[in-house]
Design an enzyme around this catalytic site. Sequence first.
Site, short mmCIF file in Angstrom:
data_model
loop_
_atom_site.label_atom_id
_atom_site.label_comp_id
_atom_site.label_asym_id
_atom_site.label_seq_id
_atom_site.Cartn_x
_atom_site.Cartn_y
_atom_site.Cartn_z
N LYS A 23 0.76 -1.70 0.42
CA LYS A 23 0.18 -0.03 0.00
C LYS A 23 0.74 1.33 0.04
O LYS A 23 1.79 1.16 -0.03
CB LYS A 23 -0.74 -0.50 1.18
N TYR A 48 15.49 30.13 6.03
CA TYR A 48 15.27 31.40 6.84
C TYR A 48 15.01 31.27 8.31
O TYR A 48 15.42 30.14 9.00
CB TYR A 48 13.85 30.62 6.68
C1 LIG Z 1 -0.08 -1.01 7.18
C2 LIG Z 1 -0.58 -2.74 7.15
C3 LIG Z 1 0.35 -4.23 7.50
C4 LIG Z 1 1.36 -3.56 7.75
O1 LIG Z 1 2.17 -3.54 8.88
P1 LIG Z 1 3.91 -3.21 9.16
O2 LIG Z 1 3.84 -2.89 10.63
O3 LIG Z 1 4.21 -1.84 8.16
O4 LIG Z 1 4.02 -4.32 8.45
C5 LIG Z 1 -0.43 -5.14 8.23
N1 LIG Z 1 -1.82 -5.09 8.25
C6 LIG Z 1 -2.72 -3.87 7.97
C7 LIG Z 1 -4.76 -3.89 8.33
C8 LIG Z 1 -2.48 -2.80 7.66
O5 LIG Z 1 -3.06 -2.13 7.64
#
Ligand SMILES: *Cc1c(COP(=O)(O)O)cnc(C)c1O
Length: 401
Positions: free
Chosen positions: A55, A285
């Site tokens: 994702k 800045y």
């Molecule tokens: C993002 C997500 C993961 C992955 O989590 P990590 O800590 O990056 O391994 C797993 N399960 C769900 C439902 C998520 O939203």
Amino acid sequence: MTGVTDRTDTAPEPADLTDPRAAERSAVVDLAAIRHNVRTLRTRVAPAALMAVVKADAYGHGMLPVATAALEAGADWLGVAHVSEALVLRRAGLDAPLLAWLHTPATDFAAAVEAGIDLGVSGWELEPIAAAAAAAGRTARVHLKIDTGLGRNGCTAEEWPVLVRAALDHEAAGRLRLVGVFSHLAVADEPVRPETDAQVAAFRAAVAIAEDAGARLEARHLANSPAILTRPDTHFDLVRAGVSLYGLSPLAGISSAELGLTPAMTLRAAIANVKHVPAGQGVSYGLRYRTGTASALALVPVGYADGVPRIATDAPVLIDGQRHTVAGRIAMDQFVVDLVDPVPSDPAALLGADAVLFGDPATGAPAVEEWADAAQTINYEVVTRIGSRVPRVYRNDGAAR
Ligand SMILES: *Cc1c(COP(=O)(O)O)cnc(C)c1O
């Protein structure tokens, strides 16, 4: 190459460092590191299967190249939050099992069912998904999500038996297949906390209710990266690896190397200007920084528009084998490094040289966790927010060699 078709027709043109845009600034992603991390994690969780969570553009690393490399290395599943992300993977020809779990009433369930995307269901989604499947004359693939304590998505324990019954009724009518039951952990990154035990127990209870009601589950899944690494009792049939896939540690005070993982992303930029300045020169800045001695200032052409956190003053930067520190405020497009401790013998020669913000510490690069600490955040956020103005450059693209 399991799960990959027509890649040559669909892969984005990989940038390389001879491309002027990529030579100026790039997030270099080592796909060999991704493959190494997949193999390491798979060995660790076997016989459970591994879902590569890609994702958010693979946490900023680039969704299609990472998904392809992960499947090449043996990942069994892909996971994303949104159906829109899953559809990009399917349109690129990736046909591995693929789960999307975060929906709204505007989600295109018909397209998801058509594309063979597994869907997480916390409650309300069940009826629109079953209706979309019936309309298409297809069988939707569903994973029911139980809220075991995170308080985010997922069905409450109270509503669970009713949701399970409704899903099994739709399964009996051929509208869906109840493939899995899953949940998400709240504090697995803090192994001393007791709440994970309660979540595991609640998950087991929910699975038992589903199986006693007649569910024939293929995938019971609970573990995220910290649970993969610290809690074998959470592995069940399938684990969902996000940050660890990218070689980053989800555990405070434990490095990637200690976990056998290799950070995949290096963020670097070519130095845009170098000049000698006297002691007392104000920098950037607000003039919050002044040189302590006569020195040289190097200008690094990435800023908060590129996702470099504005508050990360004092973060480390590697230039010509020496660690230096951000001097003064990080601006939209650029920041300054005061070349002291030590002052280079010929600073002007550094024009165009690489400034490395973070990468694999085994190469001498600062760790992304040092940037996360400077920005009062976590490694997840630093890599995921690297912006679209920074070209991604892929190293060790096995499919291309
Ligand atoms: C993002 C997500 C993961 C992955 O989590 P990590 O800590 O990056 O391994 C797993 N399960 C769900 C439902 C998520 O939203």
